[in-house]
Design a protein around this motif. Sequence first.
Motif, mmCIF file in Angstrom:
data_model
loop_
_atom_site.group_PDB
_atom_site.id
_atom_site.type_symbol
_atom_site.label_atom_id
_atom_site.label_comp_id
_atom_site.label_asym_id
_atom_site.label_seq_id
_atom_site.Cartn_x
_atom_site.Cartn_y
_atom_site.Cartn_z
ATOM 1 N N ARG A 197 -18.081 33.493 -42.677
ATOM 2 C CA ARG A 197 -17.104 32.432 -42.357
ATOM 3 C C ARG A 197 -16.470 32.685 -40.990
ATOM 4 O O ARG A 197 -16.230 31.750 -40.210
ATOM 5 C CB ARG A 197 -16.024 32.366 -43.445
ATOM 6 C CG ARG A 197 -16.526 31.834 -44.775
ATOM 7 C CD ARG A 197 -15.457 31.902 -45.856
ATOM 8 N NE ARG A 197 -15.960 31.546 -47.160
ATOM 9 C CZ ARG A 197 -16.019 30.307 -47.657
ATOM 10 N NH1 ARG A 197 -15.595 29.292 -46.916
ATOM 11 N NH2 ARG A 197 -16.501 30.082 -48.863
ATOM 12 N N GLU A 198 -16.205 33.953 -40.705
ATOM 13 C CA GLU A 198 -15.613 34.306 -39.412
ATOM 14 C C GLU A 198 -16.604 34.010 -38.283
ATOM 15 O O GLU A 198 -16.219 33.551 -37.204
ATOM 16 C CB GLU A 198 -15.227 35.785 -39.408
ATOM 17 C CG GLU A 198 -14.161 36.169 -38.419
ATOM 18 C CD GLU A 198 -12.765 35.707 -38.812
ATOM 19 O OE1 GLU A 198 -12.018 35.327 -37.901
ATOM 20 O OE2 GLU A 198 -12.428 35.721 -40.010
ATOM 21 N N MET A 199 -17.877 34.264 -38.520
ATOM 22 C CA MET A 199 -18.900 33.947 -37.515
ATOM 23 C C MET A 199 -18.884 32.459 -37.170
ATOM 24 O O MET A 199 -18.941 32.068 -35.994
ATOM 25 C CB MET A 199 -20.293 34.345 -38.027
ATOM 26 C CG MET A 199 -20.565 35.833 -38.001
ATOM 27 S SD MET A 199 -22.154 36.221 -38.820
ATOM 28 C CE MET A 199 -22.362 37.941 -38.345
ATOM 29 N N LEU A 200 -18.823 31.619 -38.187
ATOM 30 C CA LEU A 200 -18.790 30.173 -37.969
ATOM 31 C C LEU A 200 -17.546 29.762 -37.188
ATOM 32 O O LEU A 200 -17.614 28.950 -36.253
ATOM 33 C CB LEU A 200 -18.842 29.440 -39.314
ATOM 34 C CG LEU A 200 -20.182 29.522 -40.062
ATOM 35 C CD1 LEU A 200 -20.013 29.060 -41.502
ATOM 36 C CD2 LEU A 200 -21.248 28.692 -39.353
ATOM 37 N N ASP A 201 -16.414 30.342 -37.548
ATOM 38 C CA ASP A 201 -15.161 30.041 -36.828
ATOM 39 C C ASP A 201 -15.274 30.422 -35.358
ATOM 40 O O ASP A 201 -14.862 29.668 -34.471
ATOM 41 C CB ASP A 201 -13.987 30.797 -37.469
ATOM 42 C CG ASP A 201 -13.556 30.205 -38.802
ATOM 43 O OD1 ASP A 201 -13.948 29.064 -39.101
ATOM 44 O OD2 ASP A 201 -12.833 30.892 -39.549
ATOM 45 N N ILE A 202 -15.824 31.601 -35.105
ATOM 46 C CA ILE A 202 -15.875 32.109 -33.731
ATOM 47 C C ILE A 202 -16.894 31.335 -32.891
ATOM 48 O O ILE A 202 -16.658 31.064 -31.708
ATOM 49 C CB ILE A 202 -16.156 33.623 -33.733
ATOM 50 C CG1 ILE A 202 -14.937 34.361 -34.313
ATOM 51 C CG2 ILE A 202 -16.461 34.146 -32.331
ATOM 52 C CD1 ILE A 202 -15.166 35.830 -34.602
ATOM 53 N N LEU A 203 -18.023 30.951 -33.488
ATOM 54 C CA LEU A 203 -18.981 30.093 -32.769
ATOM 55 C C LEU A 203 -18.305 28.824 -32.282
ATOM 56 O O LEU A 203 -18.512 28.378 -31.146
ATOM 57 C CB LEU A 203 -20.166 29.741 -33.681
ATOM 58 C CG LEU A 203 -21.196 30.837 -33.944
ATOM 59 C CD1 LEU A 203 -22.118 30.414 -35.089
ATOM 60 C CD2 LEU A 203 -22.023 31.131 -32.693
ATOM 61 N N ALA A 204 -17.472 28.234 -33.156
ATOM 62 C CA ALA A 204 -16.758 27.006 -32.784
ATOM 63 C C ALA A 204 -15.666 27.286 -31.761
ATOM 64 O O ALA A 204 -15.545 26.574 -30.753
ATOM 65 C CB ALA A 204 -16.171 26.349 -34.032
ATOM 66 N N GLU A 205 -14.877 28.325 -31.994
ATOM 67 C CA GLU A 205 -13.769 28.672 -31.088
ATOM 68 C C GLU A 205 -14.249 28.905 -29.665
ATOM 69 O O GLU A 205 -13.616 28.488 -28.697
ATOM 70 C CB GLU A 205 -13.090 29.978 -31.555
ATOM 71 C CG GLU A 205 -12.137 29.840 -32.706
ATOM 72 C CD GLU A 205 -11.674 31.218 -33.181
ATOM 73 O OE1 GLU A 205 -11.716 32.177 -32.371
ATOM 74 O OE2 GLU A 205 -11.276 31.333 -34.352
ATOM 75 N N ARG A 206 -15.363 29.597 -29.532
ATOM 76 C CA ARG A 206 -15.857 29.991 -28.215
ATOM 77 C C ARG A 206 -16.829 28.972 -27.617
ATOM 78 O O ARG A 206 -17.417 29.203 -26.562
ATOM 79 C CB ARG A 206 -16.519 31.381 -28.306
ATOM 80 C CG ARG A 206 -15.507 32.470 -28.636
ATOM 81 C CD ARG A 206 -16.177 33.797 -28.942
ATOM 82 N NE ARG A 206 -16.733 34.459 -27.767
ATOM 83 C CZ ARG A 206 -16.084 35.350 -27.011
ATOM 84 N NH1 ARG A 206 -14.824 35.672 -27.314
ATOM 85 N NH2 ARG A 206 -16.669 35.928 -25.990
#
Length: 344
Positions: A16-25
């Motif tokens: 879930r954190e990977m998905l968040d960070i892909l979007a954030e960055r």
Amino acid sequence: MGFKVAVVGATGNVGREMLDILAERAFPADEVVALASRRSLGQEVSYGDKKLKVKDLATFDFSDIDICLMSAGGDVAREWAPKIGAQGAVVIDNSSAFRYDADVPLIVPEVNADAVAGFSKRNIIANPNCSTAQLVVALKPLHDAATIKRVVVATYQSVSGAGKEGMDELFDQTRAIFSAGEVKQKKFTKRIAFNLIPHIDVFMEDGYTKEEWKMTVETKKILDPKIKLTATCVRVPVFISHSEAVNIEFEKPITADEAREILRSAPGCLVIDKREPGGYITPHEAAGEDATYISRIREDATVENGLAMWIVSDNLRKGAALNAVQIAECLVNRKLITAKKQAA
């Protein structure tokens, strides 16, 4: 045209954190696919302002995937990473399955980004252990300046390092203690609420645990095989962020002031070091942040050319998901991969 990215283990804490960070960055992805085991089929996970339906890893076709971020444990990685890599996707794996393979680069972009080019041997790149990742980010600039001989580290690792079950156990035990209920142990060998457990992973013949061994071997592979390191890894009743008390012995003289200035300008590092109450970072403050925080920098008078410091970082981010996305960015920025659709 952007890349097509798959996230394996998308329903877990790190996925879930990977998905968040892909979007954030704003990673340059035209499409992101969430994958997990069949039991998670149809669940929804967040990717920026979108919802993705989880697909079944076992039946998914990876032929048009460019990058696969994997956080599904060692057994899944050992079975699937070579298969996915054989279909032309670059697998960035968060488990320990391939970290010690000579043909698989073990990467922390702030430390050894040049080694990422070695991915082509197996189409697999390994993410280091969460406690190692934050340690080497802080050690690298100091090693460049004064050459590290020996490191002694004691870790204070949060329960999120043991997955959702670890976080649930801390929550449930804490609630039970306050309500005079039964305190149940499932994930950990001893009670974790209001307690410390000096044991992470399995015990080895020499008395060290596998977690302690990982820190030693991974630091040598990422930073310098000549560095001697000994670790004591401890699980603490904190939900997110790992902390480390670190003593370093150098070959060359280096003062605390010099180290502070070096770390202030080092990539990925943030120095918060005022010699006053509250002039340091705690795990609570590091949660949700990308930086590796360094505090309590001081000279260690018990050895020649010694320093001591306190290092804190969000283990779900820099220790896992963020590091994986940064590796993917490294591949793209260095033009080591091109999107399959674009190349066709």
